[in-house]
Scaffold this motif. Structure first.
Motif, PDB file in Angstrom:
ATOM      1  N   VAL A 157       2.281  -2.248   6.686  1.00 16.45           N
ATOM      2  CA  VAL A 157       2.493  -0.887   6.925  1.00 16.45           C
ATOM      3  C   VAL A 157       3.883  -0.498   5.918  1.00 16.45           C
ATOM      4  O   VAL A 157       3.855   0.460   5.171  1.00 16.45           O
ATOM      5  CB  VAL A 157       3.077  -0.583   8.408  1.00 16.45           C
ATOM      6  N   ASN A 158       4.814  -1.337   5.931  1.00 14.58           N
ATOM      7  CA  ASN A 158       6.036  -1.210   5.312  1.00 14.58           C
ATOM      8  C   ASN A 158       5.919  -1.031   3.834  1.00 14.58           C
ATOM      9  O   ASN A 158       6.193  -0.356   3.100  1.00 14.58           O
ATOM     10  CB  ASN A 158       6.863  -2.328   5.548  1.00 14.58           C
ATOM     11  N   ASP A 159       4.962  -1.903   3.224  1.00  8.91           N
ATOM     12  CA  ASP A 159       4.722  -2.011   1.833  1.00  8.91           C
ATOM     13  C   ASP A 159       3.763  -0.922   1.470  1.00  8.91           C
ATOM     14  O   ASP A 159       3.989  -0.596   0.118  1.00  8.91           O
ATOM     15  CB  ASP A 159       3.966  -3.396   1.593  1.00  8.91           C
ATOM     16  N   THR A 160       2.846  -0.609   2.067  1.00  6.64           N
ATOM     17  CA  THR A 160       1.680   0.572   1.552  1.00  6.64           C
ATOM     18  C   THR A 160       2.219   2.021   2.002  1.00  6.64           C
ATOM     19  O   THR A 160       2.016   2.660   0.992  1.00  6.64           O
ATOM     20  CB  THR A 160       0.627   0.287   2.426  1.00  6.64           C
ATOM     21  N   LYS A 209      -3.628   7.989   7.936  1.00  5.99           N
ATOM     22  CA  LYS A 209      -4.089   6.686   7.438  1.00  5.99           C
ATOM     23  C   LYS A 209      -3.753   5.892   8.717  1.00  5.99           C
ATOM     24  O   LYS A 209      -2.732   5.582   9.288  1.00  5.99           O
ATOM     25  CB  LYS A 209      -3.404   6.023   6.468  1.00  5.99           C
ATOM     26  N   PRO A 210      -5.109   5.306   9.637  1.00  5.11           N
ATOM     27  CA  PRO A 210      -4.770   4.376  10.646  1.00  5.11           C
ATOM     28  C   PRO A 210      -4.491   2.802  10.380  1.00  5.11           C
ATOM     29  O   PRO A 210      -4.800   2.478   9.246  1.00  5.11           O
ATOM     30  CB  PRO A 210      -6.103   4.550  11.367  1.00  5.11           C
ATOM     31  N   TYR A 234      -3.228   0.132  20.504  1.00  2.98           N
ATOM     32  CA  TYR A 234      -2.545   1.075  19.868  1.00  2.98           C
ATOM     33  C   TYR A 234      -2.786   1.234  18.618  1.00  2.98           C
ATOM     34  O   TYR A 234      -3.040   0.212  17.659  1.00  2.98           O
ATOM     35  CB  TYR A 234      -1.061   0.776  19.941  1.00  2.98           C
ATOM     36  N   ARG A 235      -2.958   2.442  17.931  1.00  2.00           N
ATOM     37  CA  ARG A 235      -3.403   2.733  16.607  1.00  2.00           C
ATOM     38  C   ARG A 235      -2.121   3.694  15.994  1.00  2.00           C
ATOM     39  O   ARG A 235      -1.847   4.759  16.539  1.00  2.00           O
ATOM     40  CB  ARG A 235      -4.701   3.587  16.446  1.00  2.00           C
ATOM     41  N   PHE A 236      -1.627   3.166  15.135  1.00  3.30           N
ATOM     42  CA  PHE A 236      -0.584   3.789  14.199  1.00  3.30           C
ATOM     43  C   PHE A 236      -1.320   4.447  13.147  1.00  3.30           C
ATOM     44  O   PHE A 236      -1.760   3.991  12.339  1.00  3.30           O
ATOM     45  CB  PHE A 236       0.485   2.868  13.901  1.00  3.30           C
ATOM     46  N   VAL A 242      10.006   4.522   5.695  1.00  3.56           N
ATOM     47  CA  VAL A 242      10.142   5.551   6.973  1.00  3.56           C
ATOM     48  C   VAL A 242       8.941   5.131   7.776  1.00  3.56           C
ATOM     49  O   VAL A 242       9.006   5.395   8.988  1.00  3.56           O
ATOM     50  CB  VAL A 242      10.065   7.018   6.122  1.00  3.56           C
ATOM     51  N   ALA A 243       7.900   4.872   7.398  1.00  4.73           N
ATOM     52  CA  ALA A 243       6.557   4.724   8.104  1.00  4.73           C
ATOM     53  C   ALA A 243       6.958   3.595   9.014  1.00  4.73           C
ATOM     54  O   ALA A 243       6.609   3.499  10.228  1.00  4.73           O
ATOM     55  CB  ALA A 243       5.477   4.474   7.285  1.00  4.73           C
TER      56      ALA A 243
END
Length: 554
Positions: free
Chosen positions: A180-183, A251-252, A244-246, A187-188
């Motif tokens: 998540v952090n790299d893509t 984009k999930p 849980y889906r972030f 902030v995400a």
């Protein structure tokens, strides 16, 4: 404005004087103790103006009631007849000023002054309250931070040793966080951490502790809990996070938890051992497919292998034996003309392996975990003193060279003797050396720290309190620590141009430092705009990439 006055005519005269002076406030007039109490309960007032003598009611009762409802609420006494001894007693009781009704010329200036001063006091109190909260909480998630978690873990271990009760430590690592952090960016990643924190919080009892330990790692302390119940809790946390889906910009992402579990019993002697075993169990959970819970077991072959893979201990020991630690320096500059009294720089340790320079963030955590920091500190002191001797800078009449000391070194009873021997060996002046200690390590070893500082300062060494504002529950410790410099935590300095709270905290730290007779240093000064602002605030020195980047000594 709350007016406490039993004479309607006097109240009217007072309001006319205010209007003539350019003040037309929202006001309420009360003339009894009960009326005053209700007014204080129902409104937030900026100032109270009270007569002294009223039927069955005096300004002393007004002062007492006002203190109950607003610590920073100023009270002015406006009276037709008040003796000097009574006025002095009223000032001692908390009145901010007293004015005679037959001479109201001082009324308007007094009101403006007290309202302004009250605002300053409130801002300072908010800043101090923010500092206190931040000392124990993670700034992103508002969960307990690592320092607070380790404090509670220590209490749980002591309870287990004294009573035989069992508690359980869960070490949680968020799988797929790096994706998540790299893509999607930091902030995400931050938003994911905040949402995961809320999910985990729903399943933690009020007397248990959930903390963010750093990065994507969380800790849970389950008090009075056996292994079977703790495993059910951990499995519930895993299930909640897995379902849980972030979603970020449509984009999930699917995420999961790997959980290491340790039963806190009287078989353990330290929190570092507990955390190390929980960390090993967490890695085992990752190795076994993620999204599962693993209990630490000393006879588990995979955990034994994982423990054997922790090579940092031997790498650090090899570096100590082969003189692979080197020093960099980072210059500080004076911000005020009267502080241009000599060169100042901080020595920074690096690990040299071949042509690679390893930054301290890579090996210091391992050194702290395995108790190697005292040896590294001694090596740094030796390198620094040798340099001061070789360049003769240690024998000059000016110049200050800052050397960091870890918290574990502050508990080393033999360190002072070691330093004294090096002073004689290299023939340097102690006055040229300033030892830096972090705020959190100083508090954790308060008695030893004070003893070491007092002993060293008698010889001429100076001391700086580093990262000030990052870990203290109050400023009271500053009175007990006989230091010379206050280094304001760079986390606040870095953002002070955009964050008014950070600006207030930096200002408060600087003012408190100066009130204590200390020189203040702003860390993380990364550009000219920050430098200009901290100069305006009155800080004495600045350090950071906007001033000078770290560079090798030779």
């Amino acid at each position: 404005m709350l007016i406490v006055e039993d004479s309607e005519d006097d109240a009217i005269l007072l309001l006319r004087a205010l209007k003539k002076g350019g003040i037309e406030p929202f006001y309420q007039v009360v003339d009894t103790e009960d009326g005053l109490r209700k007014a204080l309960e129902n409104e937030l007032w900026d100032i109270v103006i009270t007569d002294h003598n009223m039927p069955g009611f005096t300004s002393f009762q007004v002062l007492e009631l006002t203190r109950q409802y607003g610590t920073d609420l100023p009270v002015l006494i406006v009276s037709g007849l008040i003796g000097e001894d009574v006025a002095v007693s009223a000032m001692k009781a908390g009145a901010h000023d007293y004015i005679m009704k037959n001479n109201l010329s001082r009324l308007i200036p007094a009101i403006r002054r007290e309202v302004s001063d009250s605002s300053v006091r409130k801002a300072k109190r908010v800043a101090e309250s923010t500092l206190e909260h931040m000392a124990f909480h993670d700034s992103l998630t508002d969960l307990a931070n690592r320092r607070e978690f380790e404090r509670r873990l220590t209490h749980a271990l002591q309870d287990a040793q004294e009573t035989g009760r069992h508690h359980v430590l869960l070490y949680l690592d968020l799988d797929q966080f790096k994706i998540v952090n790299d893509t999607s960016g930091h902030v995400a990643g931050d938003e994911l951490l905040k949402q995961i924190s809320k999910i985990l919080s729903r399943h933690i009892r009020s007397d248990d502790t959930l903390a963010r330990l750093g990065g994507d790692e969380f800790g849970v302390l389950l008090r009075g809990c056996d292994a079977s119940h703790a495993k059910r809790v951990a499995e519930t946390l895993c299930e909640e996070v897995r379902e849980y889906r972030f979603v970020w910009h449509n984009k999930p992402f699917s995420v999961s938890l790997s959980v290491g579990m340790v039963v806190i019993s009287n078989a353990y002697n330290s929190t570092s051992e507990l955390l190390s075993h929980a960390d090993l169990a967490c890695y085992a959970a990752k190795d076994r497919g993620r999204n599962n819970v693993q209990l630490y077991q000393s006879d588990d072959s995979e955990m034994q292998q994982r423990q054997a893979d922790m090579q940092w201990t031997s790498r650090i020991q090899d570096a100590l034996q082969t003189d692979s630690f080197i020093l960099y320096q980072q210059e500080m500059v004076p911000l005020q003309a009267h502080n241009a009294d000599g060169f100042r720089t901080e020595f920074l340790v690096r690990l040299q392996q071949g042509k690679t320079i390893v930054p301290p963030g890579a090996f210091i955590p391992a050194a702290e975990r395995f108790g190697l920091m005292p040896r590294i500190d001694r090596r740094v002191i030796d390198l620094a003193f040798s340099y001061l001797d070789r360049t003769a800078l240690g024998r000059q009449s000016t110049g200050t060279f800052f050397i960091n000391l870890s918290g574990s070194s502050l508990s080393d009873a033999e360190l002072y003797g070691y330093i004294r021997n090096l002073v004689e060996k290299y023939s340097i002046l102690p006055e040229r050396v300033c030892f830096e200690i972090t705020e959190t390590s100083a508090i954790a070893n308060l008695n030893q720290t004070i003893s070491f500082i007092e002993q060293s300062r008698k010889d001429g060494f100076e001391f700086a309190l580093d990262d000030f504002g990052s870990g203290m529950s109050s400023f009271s410790y500053l009175r007990a620590l006989p230091v010379d410099y206050l280094k304001v935590d760079g986390g606040f300095v870095r953002n002070l141009l955009d964050d008014p709270i950070d600006l207030s905290i930096v200002d408060a730290c600087n003012r408190i430092g100066h009130a204590a007779g200390l020189k203040t240093i702003a860390e993380f000064v990364e550009n000219d705009a920050i430098r200009a602002r901290v100069t305006e605030l009155g800080l004495d020195y600045a350090q950071g990439f906007g001033i000078a980047k770290p560079k090798p000594l030779d």
